[in-house]
Design a protein around this motif. Structure first.
Motif, PDB file in Angstrom:
ATOM      1  N   ARG A 194       0.767  -1.152   0.194  1.00  0.00           N
ATOM      2  CA  ARG A 194      -0.371   0.223   0.130  1.00  0.00           C
ATOM      3  C   ARG A 194       0.886   1.260   0.012  1.00  0.00           C
ATOM      4  N   GLN A 195       0.395   2.121  -0.827  1.00  0.00           N
ATOM      5  CA  GLN A 195       1.109   3.410  -0.810  1.00  0.00           C
ATOM      6  C   GLN A 195       0.433   4.723  -0.224  1.00  0.00           C
ATOM      7  N   PRO A 196       0.849   5.177   0.897  1.00  0.00           N
ATOM      8  CA  PRO A 196      -0.020   5.842   1.628  1.00  0.00           C
ATOM      9  C   PRO A 196       0.409   7.439   1.028  1.00  0.00           C
ATOM     10  N   ASP A 197      -0.814   8.034   0.717  1.00  0.00           N
ATOM     11  CA  ASP A 197      -0.722   9.685   0.574  1.00  0.00           C
ATOM     12  C   ASP A 197      -0.831  10.518   1.391  1.00  0.00           C
ATOM     13  N   GLY A 198      -2.105  11.168   1.435  1.00  0.00           N
ATOM     14  CA  GLY A 198      -2.476  12.000   2.731  1.00  0.00           C
ATOM     15  C   GLY A 198      -2.974  11.386   3.691  1.00  0.00           C
ATOM     16  N   ILE A 199      -2.559  12.026   5.043  1.00  0.00           N
ATOM     17  CA  ILE A 199      -3.060  11.308   6.209  1.00  0.00           C
ATOM     18  C   ILE A 199      -3.718  12.292   7.232  1.00  0.00           C
ATOM     19  N   CYS A 200      -4.105  11.793   8.258  1.00  0.00           N
ATOM     20  CA  CYS A 200      -4.792  12.813   9.551  1.00  0.00           C
ATOM     21  C   CYS A 200      -4.742  11.590  10.677  1.00  0.00           C
ATOM     22  N   ALA A 201      -4.847  12.515  11.640  1.00  0.00           N
ATOM     23  CA  ALA A 201      -4.733  11.761  13.039  1.00  0.00           C
ATOM     24  C   ALA A 201      -6.500  11.734  13.805  1.00  0.00           C
ATOM     25  N   ASP A 202      -6.559  10.804  14.438  1.00  0.00           N
ATOM     26  CA  ASP A 202      -7.803  10.925  15.360  1.00  0.00           C
ATOM     27  C   ASP A 202      -7.372  11.115  16.785  1.00  0.00           C
ATOM     28  N   ALA A 203      -8.311  11.025  17.803  1.00  0.00           N
ATOM     29  CA  ALA A 203      -8.255  11.601  18.952  1.00  0.00           C
ATOM     30  C   ALA A 203      -7.408  10.504  19.653  1.00  0.00           C
ATOM     31  N   GLU A 204      -7.254   9.319  19.416  1.00  0.00           N
ATOM     32  CA  GLU A 204      -6.503   8.144  19.878  1.00  0.00           C
ATOM     33  C   GLU A 204      -5.108   8.110  19.279  1.00  0.00           C
ATOM     34  N   GLY A 205      -4.593   8.671  18.474  1.00  0.00           N
ATOM     35  CA  GLY A 205      -3.431   8.782  17.919  1.00  0.00           C
ATOM     36  C   GLY A 205      -3.341   7.778  16.962  1.00  0.00           C
ATOM     37  N   ALA A 206      -4.426   7.223  16.395  1.00  0.00           N
ATOM     38  CA  ALA A 206      -4.590   6.284  15.095  1.00  0.00           C
ATOM     39  C   ALA A 206      -4.342   7.357  13.893  1.00  0.00           C
ATOM     40  N   ILE A 207      -3.891   6.714  12.776  1.00  0.00           N
ATOM     41  CA  ILE A 207      -3.689   7.568  11.694  1.00  0.00           C
ATOM     42  C   ILE A 207      -4.658   6.850  10.442  1.00  0.00           C
ATOM     43  N   TRP A 208      -5.620   7.794   9.935  1.00  0.00           N
ATOM     44  CA  TRP A 208      -6.192   7.450   8.614  1.00  0.00           C
ATOM     45  C   TRP A 208      -5.439   7.930   7.512  1.00  0.00           C
ATOM     46  N   ALA A 209      -5.176   7.030   6.600  1.00  0.00           N
ATOM     47  CA  ALA A 209      -4.366   7.185   5.438  1.00  0.00           C
ATOM     48  C   ALA A 209      -5.054   6.758   4.128  1.00  0.00           C
ATOM     49  N   GLY A 210      -5.067   7.781   3.158  1.00  0.00           N
ATOM     50  CA  GLY A 210      -5.525   7.409   1.811  1.00  0.00           C
ATOM     51  C   GLY A 210      -4.195   6.603   1.151  1.00  0.00           C
ATOM     52  N   VAL A 211      -4.762   5.496   0.578  1.00  0.00           N
ATOM     53  CA  VAL A 211      -3.622   4.794  -0.156  1.00  0.00           C
ATOM     54  C   VAL A 211      -3.872   4.867  -1.451  1.00  0.00           C
ATOM     55  N   TYR A 212      -3.031   5.522  -2.316  1.00  0.00           N
ATOM     56  CA  TYR A 212      -2.957   5.836  -3.697  1.00  0.00           C
ATOM     57  C   TYR A 212      -3.083   4.638  -4.530  1.00  0.00           C
ATOM     58  N   ASN A 213      -2.423   3.489  -4.528  1.00  0.00           N
ATOM     59  CA  ASN A 213      -2.564   2.548  -5.469  1.00  0.00           C
ATOM     60  C   ASN A 213      -3.545   1.666  -5.423  1.00  0.00           C
ATOM     61  N   THR A 214      -4.177   1.459  -4.171  1.00  0.00           N
ATOM     62  CA  THR A 214      -5.462   0.528  -4.117  1.00  0.00           C
ATOM     63  C   THR A 214      -6.808   1.234  -4.230  1.00  0.00           C
ATOM     64  N   GLY A 215      -6.748   2.559  -3.845  1.00  0.00           N
ATOM     65  CA  GLY A 215      -8.112   3.308  -3.588  1.00  0.00           C
ATOM     66  C   GLY A 215      -8.793   2.997  -2.184  1.00  0.00           C
ATOM     67  N   GLU A 216      -7.757   2.632  -1.374  1.00  0.00           N
ATOM     68  CA  GLU A 216      -8.356   2.380  -0.086  1.00  0.00           C
ATOM     69  C   GLU A 216      -8.313   3.512   0.840  1.00  0.00           C
TER      70      GLU A 216
END
Length: 281
Positions: A194-216
Motif C-alpha cells: 500500500r502506498q500512503p498519500d495524505g493522512i490525518c490523526a484521530d483523538a486516539e493517535g491512530a492514523i487515517w491514510a489515503g492509499v494511492y495505488n489501491t483506492g483504500e
C-alpha cells in the motif's frame, strides 16, 4: 477489521489534495485546476484562491491565516481572509523537487516535504529531505533520506511528527524537541504494497491514510495494525476528520485511470463516512 460504505459529498474536480476542516468548511487544493476551494457543510464549493504553480498542501496558522504550498516554484504562500496571497517562505534553494505536503505544530513551525526529484519528468527516484520553516523565516533541514514524503501530521501533543513515505509504503515517526528538531526516526506502520498519500490523526493517535495505488482509506495503529478500511474505485488521495462533531472522515479520490487523470478528466471527488473516534485536538 471494520468496513464502511462511503457517501458521495461532492464531485466534478480534477485532483483533490490536502483537505482540512476549518470554520465549518472543508478546504481543499484542486491541484491540476490550480485552485484552492472551500466547501460548505452541504458540499457546495466556492473557489477561494488561484495558485498558478499548483497548490498542494494546506494548513492553518494559529492566527487563522491559511498556508498553501505552491508546488512548482517551491514556495509556501500565506492568505489572510479578505486579502491577497503573499509569499511566506521560498524553499527553492532547499528542496530538490516540487513541494508537496506539510504539518504545522503548536508553535506555528511548518514541517514540509518535497518530491526530491523530477517526478513529472520521469527522473530516477531519489530520496529527499524534510525542512522546518519557523515563524521568523528560518529554514532548516530536519531529516534526510526520506522516500517521497507526502501527508504529514503532528500528534502526541506536539511531540511526534508522522510522515507518509509513499513509494516505501510506510508511515515514519520522529520525535520533535522544544527547538523543533527531529530525532528518533522510527517505523510507525509498514503498509507493505500500500502506498500512503495524505493522512490525518484521530483523538486516539491512530492514523487515517489515503492509499494511492489501491483506492483504500485505512485506519492504522502504531505498529501497523489496520482497524478500519474503506474501499473506493481508482486512487485514494487524502483525508481529514471534521464536521460538527469531528467524526466525519472526508476522503478525496480520483475515480478512473491514470489515462483519465492525464487527460484532465474531472473525476476527482470527495466521499464521507461517519467514524467512532473524532479528530485529535
Amino acid at each position: 477489521m471494520a468496513t464502511q460504505k462511503p457517501t458521495l459529498f461532492a464531485d466534478n474536480f480534477m485532483f483533490l489534495e490536502a483537505p482540512k476542516w476549518r470554520d465549518d468548511r472543508l478546504w481543499v487544493s484542486d491541484v491540476f485546476d490550480h485552485k484552492v476551494c472551500a466547501l460548505s457543510a452541504e458540499g457546495h464549493p466556492k473557489t477561494f484562491l488561484y495558485v498558478p504553480n499548483r497548490p498542494s498542501g494546506l494548513g492553518f496558522l494559529s492566527d487563522g491565516s491559511l498556508i498553501v504550498v505552491s508546488a512548482k516554484d517551491r514556495k509556501l504562500l500565506r492568505y489572510f481572509p479578505g486579502s491577497q496571497l503573499v509569499d511566506y517562505a521560498d524553499l527553492s534553494k532547499h528542496a530538490t523537487g516540487w513541494l508537496n505536503d506539510f504539518a504545522i505544530d503548536e508553535h506555528d513551525r511548518i514541517y514540509v516535504g518535497n518530491f526530491g526529484y523530477d517526478f513529472a519528468g520521469g527522473e530516477e527516484r531519489k530520496t529527499t529531505s524534510l525542512h522546518r520553516v519557523d515563524p521568523d523565516g528560518t529554514i532548516e533541514e530536519v531529516a534526510d533520506e526520506v522516500d517521497f514524503p507526502n501527508g504529514s501530521v503532528v500528534i502526541d501533543n506536539g511531540r511526534t511528527l508522522l510522515v507518509a513515505e509513499t513509494w516505501a509504503g510506510r508511515l515514519t515517526a520522529f520525535n520533535i524537541n522544544e527547538a523543533g528538531r527531529l530525532s528518533n526516526r522510527r517505523l510507525f506502520a509498514d503498509l507493505g504494497k500500500r502506498q500512503p498519500d495524505g493522512i490525518c490523526a484521530d483523538a486516539e493517535g491512530a492514523i487515517w491514510a489515503g492509499v494511492y495505488n489501491t483506492g483504500e482509506f485505512v485506519r492504522v495503529l502504531d505498529g501497523g495494525k489496520i482497524t478500519d478500511a474503506v474501499q473506493l474505485e481508482g486512487f485514494g488521495i487524502s483525508c481529514t476528520l471534521g464536521g460538527n462533531s469531528g467524526r466525519t472522515l472526508f476522503m478525496t479520490a480520483f475515480i478512473g485511470t491514470e489515462g483519465d487523470m492525464a487527460a484532465g478528466k474531472r473525476n476527482s471527488a470527495i466521499f464521507t463516512i461517519d467514524v467512532e473516534v473524532p479528530a485529535g485536538a
